[in-house]
Structure formats: C-alpha cells, structure tokens
Design an enzyme around this catalytic site. Structure first.
Site, PDB file in Angstrom:
ATOM      1  N   GLY A  28      30.261 -34.585  55.100  1.00  0.00           N
ATOM      2  CA  GLY A  28      29.957 -33.919  56.467  1.00  0.00           C
ATOM      3  C   GLY A  28      29.958 -34.796  57.685  1.00  0.00           C
ATOM      4  CG  HIS A  31      35.090 -37.161  62.504  1.00  0.00           C
ATOM      5  ND1 HIS A  31      36.402 -36.984  62.162  1.00  0.00           N
ATOM      6  CD2 HIS A  31      34.527 -38.018  61.908  1.00  0.00           C
ATOM      7  CE1 HIS A  31      36.522 -37.779  60.981  1.00  0.00           C
ATOM      8  NE2 HIS A  31      35.390 -38.352  60.931  1.00  0.00           N
ATOM      9  N   GLY A  33      38.980 -35.677  62.551  1.00  0.00           N
ATOM     10  CA  GLY A  33      39.606 -35.864  61.172  1.00  0.00           C
ATOM     11  C   GLY A  33      39.309 -34.825  60.279  1.00  0.00           C
ATOM     12  CG  HIS A  34      35.391 -34.529  58.497  1.00  0.00           C
ATOM     13  ND1 HIS A  34      34.600 -35.241  59.412  1.00  0.00           N
ATOM     14  CD2 HIS A  34      35.572 -34.971  57.359  1.00  0.00           C
ATOM     15  CE1 HIS A  34      34.094 -36.300  58.645  1.00  0.00           C
ATOM     16  NE2 HIS A  34      34.367 -36.092  57.608  1.00  0.00           N
ATOM     17  N   GLY A 144      42.250 -37.744  53.639  1.00  0.00           N
ATOM     18  CA  GLY A 144      42.736 -38.445  55.132  1.00  0.00           C
ATOM     19  C   GLY A 144      43.337 -39.758  54.562  1.00  0.00           C
ATOM     20  CD  GLN A 145      47.507 -43.048  54.633  1.00  0.00           C
ATOM     21  OE1 GLN A 145      47.633 -42.284  53.748  1.00  0.00           O
ATOM     22  NE2 GLN A 145      47.495 -44.616  54.331  1.00  0.00           N
ATOM     23  CD  GLN A 150      37.909 -41.114  49.505  1.00  0.00           C
ATOM     24  OE1 GLN A 150      36.997 -41.450  49.464  1.00  0.00           O
ATOM     25  NE2 GLN A 150      38.059 -40.387  50.754  1.00  0.00           N
ATOM     26  CB  SER A 183      30.580 -39.866  59.731  1.00  0.00           C
ATOM     27  OG  SER A 183      31.593 -38.704  59.249  1.00  0.00           O
TER      28      SER A 183
END
Ligand code: AMP
Length: 261
Positions: A28, A31, A33-34, A144-145, A150, A183
């Site tokens: 959550g 922004h 990016g999400h 996401g890069q 991750q 975030s």
C-alpha cells in the site's frame, strides 16, 4: 473492483477470473511506482489482482512497522482507477494464523546486502510472496526494480520451487529531483529530503568509490555492486529515522570493472 479480505474470498474471486491473471504484491501507500506496475499488469493481463498487506515478519523493528504509512481508502481508489479487478487486503491474523511456523528462506541471496542489515527481512518477503502466489495462482507477477534484491530473491524462489509464473520487472520511478519514489519518503522532513538527494546522485556515478564520496556525511549501510540479473550498484542510507534504498542498473562491463577493482 472487488475487495477480498479473507483468503477464501480471494480464492473465489480468482477462480471466477478468466485468461491470464496478473498479481501486483504491495504494502500500500500507493505512489506512481505502484501505479506503473498496475498499468503494466492492466495492459498485459486479462485480470489484475493487487494485494495490499503490510507484512509484519519482514519488518525488523516494531517502530518501523508501526510508522509504515497506511491509507487503504486512498489506495483502493487508486487501484480502482487503474483498472484493478480484485484487491486482496487481508488482516495479519488471516495470513499468519495461530501456530504459523513454516518459512521460506532464500538462503544466500537473502543474507547479503539488505539481509546483513535486516536479518529475516527476505525470509518474511519470500514467505508472504509464496503464500500470495499460492492463494492467487497468478500467471504473471509484477515487481519494481527499485527493490532489486527483492526481485532477485523472487526470481530464485520461482526457479527453486518450480513455480510456473512469469516475473515482470518495471524500472524505478523517480521524482523530478531524482529521488526514487517510496512510501517511506512521506516520513522525511524537508531538510532530510534535501539530504536524501545525495543517494540518487551517488548512484548515478555508477562507481562505488565515487558513490561513497558523494554519500559522505550520511549514515551509509552499504554501497556495493550486486551480481544480480541485471547487475546493479545498490545502496542503503539512513536519513534521520528513515532508511532509504536505491540502485542503478549496470551493464556487464561496468559491473565487471568495479567488481574486479
Ligand atoms: P511496496 O509497496 O513498497 O512493497 O512496493 C510494492 C512494489 O512496488 C514492489 O515490487 C516495489 O519494488 C515496487 N516499487 C516501489 N517503489 C517503486 C518505484 N519507485 N518504482 C518502481 N517500482 C516501485
């Protein structure tokens, strides 16, 4: 958009979906990016699922977990606007029922770089992601890069545990001043934010030594070339109470040059 709060609801909504299902796992605090991940999933999949779950086991300190920005109402409105079909927003007790004791540990990749400074972090990430993959059974997943380690952990998990899921990785989305969207940026004071700009500036050098010089004066956890796919120059710094991570993609030649040095 349908909102599932339980695993049973999420499974039922997923079972009714037709064609290729894309999953975007998130905590959550949406922004741009999400939104880029949601847009890619919307463009490439027949059904789009987003999960919103602030995953306690991947947080080391309770203060960090408690301070993590949450605004579900806003996030659900953004997800609906992005054309998401299903939002999965489980409670922690739904994901980790009493007696929970089964963990996924991507041993080597999970213990380097971030793993040194956040022991158990990637165990939490890998475990919750495998659970989400089992519940939603996506054909494609979107990451996401920005969180390069991750991505590498998930890539290894998919391969090691024989999951037939396509991993799609999207470039890091940045503010106009170069700071990678996160975030956690909402927790920076204006002065801290100004100081945090040293991080993208340092990484833009694509050179660990020059990057360390740029970061002089900040609390640096690491600045390292990481042998990921693709290789990256990755760094983590602490500015005030906020810990920021970022990375820049290197080509093989750049990575080799600095690993050899
Ligand atoms: P989070 O909600 O922070 O766990 O992030 C959810 C997904 O969004 C992860 O795959 C992140 O790598 C990705 N993400 C976070 N920030 C960015 C960004 N600035 N650009 C691209 N992707 C991002």
């Amino acid at each position: 958009m349908r909102v599932a709060r339980t695993i049973a609801e999420a499974r039922a909504f997923r079972a009714a979906a037709e064609g290729a299902v894309g999953l975007v796992p998130t905590m959550g605090g949406f922004h741009a990016g999400h939104i880029a991940l949601l847009a890619a999933a919307r463009a490439e999949c027949d059904a789009v699922v987003v999960s919103l779950f602030v995953n306690p086991p991947q947080f080391g300190e309770e203060a960090d977990l408690l301070a993590y920005p949450r605004d579900e109402e806003h996030d659900l409105a953004v997800a609906a606007e992005a054309g998401v079909d299903i939002a999965f927003c489980p409670a922690a007790s739904e994901v980790y029922p009493a007696g929970f004791q089964t963990w996924v540990d991507v041993t080597e990749l999970g213990s380097m770089l971030e793993g040194v400074h956040r022991p158990g972090h990637f165990r939490g990430v890998a475990t919750v992601c495998l659970k989400l993959f089992n519940i939603i059974q996506p054909d494609l997943v979107y990451f996401g890069q920005k969180d390069a380690q991750q991505v590498e952990v998930i890539r290894r998990l998919l391969r090691d545990l024989d999951l037939e899921i396509d991993l799609h990785v999207l470039p890091t989305v940045r503010d106009a001043d170069g700071l990678a969207l996160s975030s956690r940026n909402a927790l920076l004071t204006p002065d801290e934010r100004r100081r945090a700009l040293a991080l993208p500036r340092a990484l833009a050098t694509k050179d660990p030594d020059r990057a360390r010089t740029e970061l002089d004066g900040l609390a640096v956890d690491y600045v390292e070339v990481a042998p990921f796919h693709p290789p990256v120059l990755a760094a983590a710094v602490r500015v005030g109470t906020v810990r920021l991570i970022d990375n820049v993609v290197l080509d093989e030649e750049e990575a080799h040059e600095h690993q050899a040095a």
